[in-house]
Motif scaffolding. Structure first.
Motif, short mmCIF file in Angstrom:
data_model
loop_
_atom_site.label_atom_id
_atom_site.label_comp_id
_atom_site.label_asym_id
_atom_site.label_seq_id
_atom_site.Cartn_x
_atom_site.Cartn_y
_atom_site.Cartn_z
N ASN A 281 0.82 -1.22 0.00
CA ASN A 281 0.00 0.00 0.00
C ASN A 281 0.85 1.27 0.00
O ASN A 281 1.96 1.28 0.50
N LYS A 282 0.26 2.33 -0.54
CA LYS A 282 0.78 3.69 -0.34
C LYS A 282 -0.27 4.42 0.48
O LYS A 282 -1.47 4.23 0.25
N ASP B 238 -2.01 7.84 2.61
CA ASP B 238 -2.22 9.29 2.58
C ASP B 238 -1.62 9.96 3.81
O ASP B 238 -1.10 11.07 3.72
N ARG C 95 8.72 2.92 0.32
CA ARG C 95 7.87 3.40 -0.78
C ARG C 95 6.38 3.28 -0.44
O ARG C 95 5.58 2.74 -1.21
N THR D 244 4.65 6.14 0.63
CA THR D 244 4.05 7.48 0.58
C THR D 244 3.72 7.87 -0.86
O THR D 244 4.34 7.38 -1.81
N LYS D 245 2.75 8.76 -0.96
CA LYS D 245 2.36 9.33 -2.25
C LYS D 245 2.99 10.72 -2.35
O LYS D 245 3.56 11.22 -1.38
N ILE D 246 2.81 11.38 -3.47
CA ILE D 246 3.40 12.70 -3.67
C ILE D 246 2.88 13.72 -2.66
O ILE D 246 3.59 14.61 -2.23
N ASN D 247 1.62 13.57 -2.23
CA ASN D 247 1.05 14.52 -1.28
C ASN D 247 0.77 13.90 0.08
O ASN D 247 -0.05 14.44 0.83
N SER D 248 1.41 12.80 0.38
CA SER D 248 1.20 12.18 1.70
C SER D 248 1.64 13.13 2.81
O SER D 248 2.59 13.90 2.64
N ASN E 182 7.89 11.06 -3.19
CA ASN E 182 7.53 10.06 -4.20
C ASN E 182 8.57 10.12 -5.30
O ASN E 182 8.87 11.17 -5.81
#
Length: 195
Positions: free
Chosen positions: A125-126, A128, A152, A154-158, A194
């Motif tokens: 999972n990624k 939020d 890995r 996290t997302k770009i906006n986590s 990310n």
């Protein structure tokens, strides 16, 4: 310790009373209600987090109080991670007590008994929101953030929250958004990374 808000508001959370061998220090240091309330107020009103729309990763989760608070406020995808077997057992008991079960038809809840730094730890999972509350004196924050990048998750906006006993500066690959001091505790908020 109780759930502060949401559908489980007021319910008592079981905590792990296990101590370090030969010490009076508890293995699990639950986040105080005051810190927890500040954290969730900042998430909700400072970052406009809508819990029903987010996945939540509670690292070094101890009793699971932070992840359970996220569930109570609407999160249906929550992963708990702790290397202590007794802590994971405590989280599982809390979920059962609140009639929440791992991967039922409503929730995707996971309790993982694994060391955050174990190279064999792999998560598909990624998330939020990632909450990190490692033992303050035992682990350097910079090493935790390096490992977080490796995982890995996290997302770009986590949004990453790091609880510790000092204000943190920018970490390599992570942008500091704000810090909040509550008593002797600091909540440090970072924007995710990310590749």
């Amino acid at each position: 310790m109780r759930v502060l808000s949401g559908k489980l508001k007021g319910l008592k959370i079981l905590t792990n009373g296990k101590k370090f061998k030969g010490s009076e220090s508890f293995i699990t240091r639950p986040t105080s209600d005051r810190v927890k309330e500040t954290l969730f107020n900042i998430l909700e009103y400072g970052f406009n987090i809508e819990f029903s729309n987010i996945s939540f990763f509670d690292c070094y989760s101890g009793s699971g109080a932070i992840g359970i608070e996220a569930i109570s406020r609407g999160s249906s995808i929550v992963t708990f991670l702790d290397k202590d077997g007794a802590a994971c057992e405590c989280i599982t008991k809390n979920l059962a007590k609140f009639k929440l079960h791992e991967n039922d038809h409503v929730n995707c809840l996971r309790v993982i008994n694994h060391d955050f730094f174990d190279k064999n730890l792999s998560l598909c999972n990624k998330f939020d929101v990632v909450f990190l509350d490692p033992p303050y004196e035992l682990i350097e924050a910079s090493k935790v953030f390096i490992r977080l990048k490796e995982l890995r998750v996290t997302k770009i906006n986590s949004l990453i929250i790091y609880e510790c006993n000092k204000q943190l500066e920018k970490m390599d690959g992570f942008e500091i958004l704000r810090s909040k001091k509550i008593g002797k505790t600091y909540l440090n908020f970072f924007k995710g990374f990310n590749e």
